[in-house]
Design an enzyme around this catalytic site. Sequence first.
Site, short mmCIF file in Angstrom:
data_model
loop_
_atom_site.label_atom_id
_atom_site.label_comp_id
_atom_site.label_asym_id
_atom_site.label_seq_id
_atom_site.Cartn_x
_atom_site.Cartn_y
_atom_site.Cartn_z
N ASN A 53 -1.30 2.45 5.77
CA ASN A 53 -0.54 1.40 5.56
C ASN A 53 -0.32 0.23 6.46
OD1 ASN A 53 1.38 -0.53 3.49
ND2 ASN A 53 3.23 0.96 4.58
N GLY A 54 -0.18 -0.97 6.07
CA GLY A 54 0.56 -1.71 7.14
C GLY A 54 -0.79 -2.65 7.46
N LYS A 104 11.58 -15.58 -10.71
CA LYS A 104 11.44 -15.13 -11.48
C LYS A 104 10.28 -15.54 -12.53
CE LYS A 104 12.95 -12.66 -9.60
NZ LYS A 104 13.09 -11.09 -9.28
N GLU A 142 16.88 -19.13 -7.58
CA GLU A 142 16.53 -17.67 -7.91
C GLU A 142 15.40 -17.38 -9.38
OE1 GLU A 142 15.52 -14.70 -7.17
OE2 GLU A 142 15.60 -13.18 -8.87
N GLU A 167 6.91 -15.48 -10.86
CA GLU A 167 5.75 -14.46 -10.35
C GLU A 167 6.13 -13.55 -11.39
OE1 GLU A 167 8.81 -11.26 -8.36
OE2 GLU A 167 9.96 -12.17 -8.85
N LYS A 181 5.54 -5.31 -4.08
CA LYS A 181 6.84 -4.54 -3.28
C LYS A 181 7.00 -3.86 -2.02
CE LYS A 181 11.23 -3.20 -5.78
NZ LYS A 181 11.70 -4.45 -6.59
N TRP A 212 -3.10 -3.03 -1.31
CA TRP A 212 -2.50 -4.64 -1.39
C TRP A 212 -3.89 -5.10 -0.51
CZ3 TRP A 212 -0.67 -8.39 0.96
CH2 TRP A 212 -0.22 -9.58 0.29
N CYS A 238 0.70 -1.50 0.17
CA CYS A 238 0.12 0.43 0.16
C CYS A 238 0.81 1.08 0.20
CB CYS A 238 -0.98 0.30 1.20
SG CYS A 238 -1.95 -0.66 1.33
N HIS A 298 15.09 -38.98 -6.49
CA HIS A 298 13.87 -39.28 -5.13
C HIS A 298 12.47 -39.00 -5.24
CE1 HIS A 298 17.91 -40.56 -3.76
NE2 HIS A 298 18.26 -39.00 -4.40
N ARG A 351 4.17 -0.78 -4.51
CA ARG A 351 3.48 -1.52 -3.52
C ARG A 351 2.04 -1.54 -3.28
NH1 ARG A 351 4.97 1.15 1.75
NH2 ARG A 351 7.07 1.81 1.55
#
Length: 595
Positions: free
Chosen positions: A100-101, A476, A472, A479, A590, A74, A2, A495, A27
């Site tokens: 925000n939070g 990438k 990584e 996402e 983000k 968000w 947010c 296995h 955000r």
Amino acid sequence: MCGIAGYVGYKVATPFVLDCLQKLEYRGYDSAGIAFTQNDSLCRLRVLGGVDNLKRAVSQDVIDSSVMIGHTRWATHGRVSVENAHPQMSNHHDVAVVHNGIIENFDNLKAELQSTGVTFESQTDTEIIPNMIHNNLTGYTDTQILDALQKTTRRLQGSFALCVLVSKVDKIFATARFSPLLFVKSDYGFMVASDLGALPNGEKYKLLDDYFAVISKEGISFFDKDMQPVTLQKLDITNTQQDEGHLGFDSYMAKEVSQGGDAIRNTCKNLIESNALDIACTELFTHTFRIVITACGTALHAGRILGYMLQKECGIECVIDYASEFRYFPPHIDEETVCIFISQSGETADTLSCVEFAKTKQARTLGITNVPTSRLAGMVDYCILSSAGAERAVASTKVLMAQLAIIYMLVQKICKILNKSCEFSFKDILDCANKLDRLKSVSKLDKITRILQHKQSLFVLGRGLDYLTALEGALKIKEVSYIHCEALPLGELKHGSLALFNNDSYCIVLMTQKHLMAKTINNIHEITTRGAHVILITNMDVSVDVDYVIKIDCQDTLSPIPAIKVLQILALKLAKIKKIDVDKPRNLAKSVTVE
Ligand code: F6R
């Protein structure tokens, strides 16, 4: 998570707030809204989707207010809907709040308010706040409003950055706890935002926890926890977080992937010019027996590479874990442990809670972040800054390259302190960065992208350091392309996971470690024997029977740098062919400021 913005000044607020919100969109971008004072009343406009939708809605109205707060969301509490978008208002429509939070005790507070007749139109944790402020208001002077805000925030548990409007008062009231809030005094007026980079040029300030601010046309006043007026220190930094736009690329992510080489060179240059790395290394690693590394997502992958290098090159024992899992399996930490925290934003809640935990154990702490004003930078004993510039795309790319530059330089310095030889030199790191620039478009990737776009699932595989690179690469790809992509150590296939393989399976195999070549080739045979297809990324001249070979030019230890860039480009191409907006992948934001 947010973004919040606010403006008070002598100009029409809308363009300033919308521009600021647009820069904060990474955000969150599932809904957006503004509240403003107009003709003595509080007005509000909220839309689903990103700030472009809000801009379209704003253009339908005449809004000439010069006092405004805004939000880009968000979703945490409550689905994506207009009712759950911010600003949230009190029942009496006299208090509007952007937040925000996360408010951890909102259920209890909501029940309490409901028992007094307050009704709720949203499922958010935020809607309790304007109602509590309303209930605490005894009048409309600054002191009375700040008092109502403080009475409210004293009862909140969790993290928050809040901007508040009260009807008939042409001011913004703000406060924060464990969530960033920055202010600027600019030529155009006074502004507040969640991030430094979203603010225009001017004198900048950061609010301390449980401090308060009042923004009026005359200026910004700050108050401490006891509501005493205070002068905050001007932020003494060049703004490294300024948004430079797409620079001709079709997305922030494409631009940022292309800037990986610059991120490494700038970081190396700044580390050499400042002596932050030398000081941290001498203080922390001369007598170190244990290192604990925690981070999230891409930053954790950087941390895993750091851990691998520290064990292999320096012989220091390392424990590496997800910041979100750390507290459930806490490793032994004492005053002889060095805890390393890596975070692009420096605001990731899980990582920050690990810093707090490490401090309670008297551990020595080192942070690696890209944002000098971040909470992480202020919490740790030593901070090493990456110099990648602002990263705007949700997927972290160029900052990872800068983190790798720090990691390689750190390992080199520690080797020197411990009198150990190091497999790579400073010049090798710079050479690697320069070669990265030439890796702009790996031509075979277009063909590979056309095949992989239709797959529901992919594998990225490797041994040793290559497995860490694979982690990584897989993140990438999933996402931004929404293709399920799993990273596995090659030796683990038989296995269990090999059961999934058939002639429709595609695996990206990394082979950059000469000492592991024979074993890797054997694993490739195991895969191809099951009819599965292999795309090999390697720095070796070998003849193996695979579908495609992508050559990278680097020494073994530095291979994560070019190999990750190849996988970043592949992720970008897959997203593009599937018409996905790489800068706003679904369900992600983000700066994950909630746990
Ligand atoms: C992936 C990505 C995330 C972040 C993670 C940690 O592309 O960007 O996985 O790496 O959320 O964020 P920071 O580094 O800001 O702590």
